[in-house]
Write a protein that holds these residues in place. Structure first.
Motif, short mmCIF file in Angstrom:
data_model
loop_
_atom_site.label_atom_id
_atom_site.label_comp_id
_atom_site.label_asym_id
_atom_site.label_seq_id
_atom_site.Cartn_x
_atom_site.Cartn_y
_atom_site.Cartn_z
N HIS A 1 4.39 -37.42 -0.56
CA HIS A 1 4.37 -38.57 0.36
C HIS A 1 4.46 -38.11 1.80
CE1 HIS A 1 8.71 -37.88 0.30
NE2 HIS A 1 8.79 -38.64 1.37
N ARG A 2 5.11 -36.98 2.03
CA ARG A 2 5.21 -36.49 3.42
C ARG A 2 3.83 -36.08 3.92
NH1 ARG A 2 9.22 -31.85 3.80
NH2 ARG A 2 8.77 -32.10 6.02
N ASP A 23 3.32 -44.34 0.82
CA ASP A 23 4.71 -43.96 0.62
C ASP A 23 5.14 -44.26 -0.83
OD1 ASP A 23 7.19 -43.02 1.35
OD2 ASP A 23 7.91 -44.97 2.06
N LEU A 45 1.70 -39.35 4.40
CA LEU A 45 2.06 -40.13 5.59
C LEU A 45 1.64 -39.41 6.87
CD1 LEU A 45 5.58 -41.46 4.50
CD2 LEU A 45 3.45 -42.79 4.79
#
Ligand code: NAD
Length: 556
Positions: free
Chosen positions: A418-419, A518, A422
């Motif tokens: 997710h990092r 996310d 994003l």
């Protein structure tokens, strides 16, 4: 049967740039990736709509392809197109958080889930084989499998050869869309590889794409080149035209100094494996003429190849099945030691799956390689302590030729994906990247597949064939806001042997996309963590506890 052109065939290439050809970037992402799967640079046999993996198709017919393109061009941001085995069958009003496309490919009821019945239905025009990322439109050419193969050979090096393949010779076969990654993965780990395929055009294609270094004239020549390079500890990959069912036993008989043996011919589909003594040129005709007889002959040949693999193992080589079901086909032909060597997942990959680690991939819808360079830099900055990841990203940047839309893959786990997603979305928003990025993965992932001869072989609790997990995976990704979600049967290892799911998200730079990404990029790898906790893997339980993945049966 693999390369017959279908009526209506024509070259396809995804639009580039940042102008929409549809009503929104979520739809545009779908459209471009569908087209990209059929780009002649990407697909193995685009005229027959075959993307990779035997007969893995992106669409059932050219007519169905046209209908999907037409529908995507008018599809609104609160509508969802339904695809049944490569053919669009409906459009329903949903909502903005819903996937723009839902796909079900090649699914058959259990008792009917075999190749014979599948072929019968396919001949009637009722279904198609979606493989994993062919029918779910997130195939990115041979690079997609390269990272996984690089990881696997890296694990082999760590397990047996002191962390490097320098000074070793690997024997492998199958230079198709997936198998073509083997030579480069071996040389990236500093080893030497002899790579067999019966189709010279596959070998030439891999040389053109710089996945394979050179081509030998015959077995003796290949061995000479291999031993010279091995002795000099110089990485080298050598293509050898021939039938693996004949070449493997021959090399064993010659006592060739092979250290590692595997195979990625299309063994999952007996009609795509060349039997003994048959000319490759006659293969398609023979397979069509008498499929039953061809199947038996192909299985006999596979048994000979597998017997030679066991022979190499008996002599101390590291031998593993690379996920094409060749052991089971050999068993069906009556060879009783077929399962003497392990599949690559229990041997090397499962500890990674326990952390939700798996093949995270993305493609630049702009078509601009600079966008991928920017994401490469972002990945290295996001995970500065991961030297293994950095080495991959740097080598991939130097050595991987893009096929179709520029794309990248690396393995990331729960808490990492997710990092990255994003970050990419922010870069699209700020203009640092010139058009949206699609983020997806292979179905071969930690929590998205049930496949007892491959991803879920030898699970600790015996749950190999439980297929609830991939179905839950597709449901949770649908509920979390993925842009398109798919449920397939039979990918990788063939009919009756696997059920698996895919998801893709479009990072279009909006706040809504950030919220969806996310959730999806937590929950999707989270499925891998919970699946392995449930099967009793303590490492997975530790990961869940440390990274905050809830396991209801462990709460009180
Ligand atoms: P493909 O159809 O593109 O290529 C298969 C190749 O095998 C072809 O080039 C064909 O000429 C060659 N071949 C067939 N019979 C042969 C023989 N007797 N001797 C030598 N060569 C022969 O398929 P692909 O996409 O490369 O996939 C290969 C296999 O690997 C499939 O079974 C696929 O399901 C499996 N696979 C495994 C993984 C994995 O996780 N390791 C991933 C994807 C695919």
């Amino acid at each position: 049967t693999t390369d017959r052109s279908l009526p209506g065939a024509r070259p396809v290439r995804a639009p580039r740039g940042n102008a929409l050809t549809t009503l929104g970037w979520q739809q545009e992402g779908v459209l471009r990736m569908l087209m990209n799967n059929l780009d002649p640079e990407v697909a193995e046999h685009p005229d027959g709509l075959v993307v990779y993996g035997g007969t893995g198709r992106a669409a059932r017919s050219w007519e169905a392809f046209d209908a999907m393109v037409r529908t995507l061009k008018t599809l609104r941001s609160d509508e969802t197109m339904l695809v049944q085995s490569g053919k669009p069958v409906g459009v329903f009003r949903t909502h903005e958080w819903a996937p723009r496309v839902l796909i079900a490919n090649s699914n058959l009821v259990g008792d009917w889930a075999n190749w014979e019945e599948f072929r019968r239905l396919e001949d009637l025009g009722l279904t198609m084989y979606g493989q994993m990322t062919a029918g779910s439109w997130i195939y990115i050419g041979t690079q997609g499998i390269l990272q996984g193969t690089y990881e696997t050979f890296g694990a082999v090096a760590r397990k047996r050869f002191g962390g490097t393949l320098a000074g070793t010779i690997t024997l492998c076969a199958g230079m198709g869309g997936m198998g073509g990654a083997q030579p480069l993965a071996v040389t990236m780990n500093d080893g030497v590889a002899i790579c067999v395929d019966c189709d010279v055009t596959r070998i030439d294609r891999r040389i053109a794409h710089r996945y394979l270094d050179t081509k030998a004239d015959d077995i003796d020549h290949a061995l000479r080149l291999a031993t010279q390079a091995r002795d000099a500890r110089t990485p080298l990959s050598i293509g050898l035209v021939g039938n693996a069912a004949e070449v493997y036993p021959k090399l064993l008989e010659m006592s060739a100094p092979i250290d590692i043996v595997t195979d990625q011919t299309s063994a999952h589909d007996p009609l795509a494996y060349l039997p003994f003594g048959m000319d490759f040129a006659d293969m398609a005709t023979m397979a069509t003429k008498d499929p039953q007889r061809f199947t038996e002959e192909a299985r006999d040949a596979m048994a000979a190849q597998v017997e030679a693999m066991v022979g190499f193992q008996d002599r101390g080589a590291e031998v593993f099945d690379y996920g094409n079901s060749i052991r089971d086909e050999a068993r069906k032909a009556g060879y009783d030691r077929a399962f003497d060597f392990p599949g690559f997942v229990p041997a090397y990959i499962r500890p990674l799956f326990e952390e939700g680690l798996g093949p995270f991939r993305w493609a630049a819808l702009s078509g601009d390689p600079k966008d991928i360079e920017a994401t490469d830099r972002a990945i290295v900055e996001l995970f500065p302590d991961n030297a293994h990841l950095r080495r991959w990203i740097e080598m991939a940047g130097e050595r991987v030729a893009f096929e179709g839309l520029p794309a990248r893959i690396c393995w990331l786990g729960y808490g990492e994906r997710h990092r990255a997603g994003l970050k990419f979305n922010e870069m699209v928003a700020s203009g640092e990247i010139s058009a949206p990025i699609v983020i997806g993965r292979d179905h071969l992932d930690s929590g998205s597949v049930a496949s007892p001869y491959r991803e879920t072989e030898a699970m600790a609790d015996g749950s190999d064939a439980i297929a609830d997990w991939p179905l839950l995976n597709a449901l949770v990704n649908t509920a979390s806001g993925a842009s398109w979600v798919s449920i397939h049967h039979g990918g990788g290892v063939g009919m009756g042997r696997s059920i698996h799911a895919g998801q893709v998200c479009v990072a279009d730079g909006t706040e809504l996309a950030a919220q969806k990404i996310d959730r999806v990029l937590h929950n999707d790898p989270g499925m891998g963590v919970i699946r392995h906790v449930d099967a009793g893997y303590e490492h997975a339980a530790a990961v869940a506890a440390e990274r905050g993945v809830r396991i209801p049966m462990r709460e009180n």
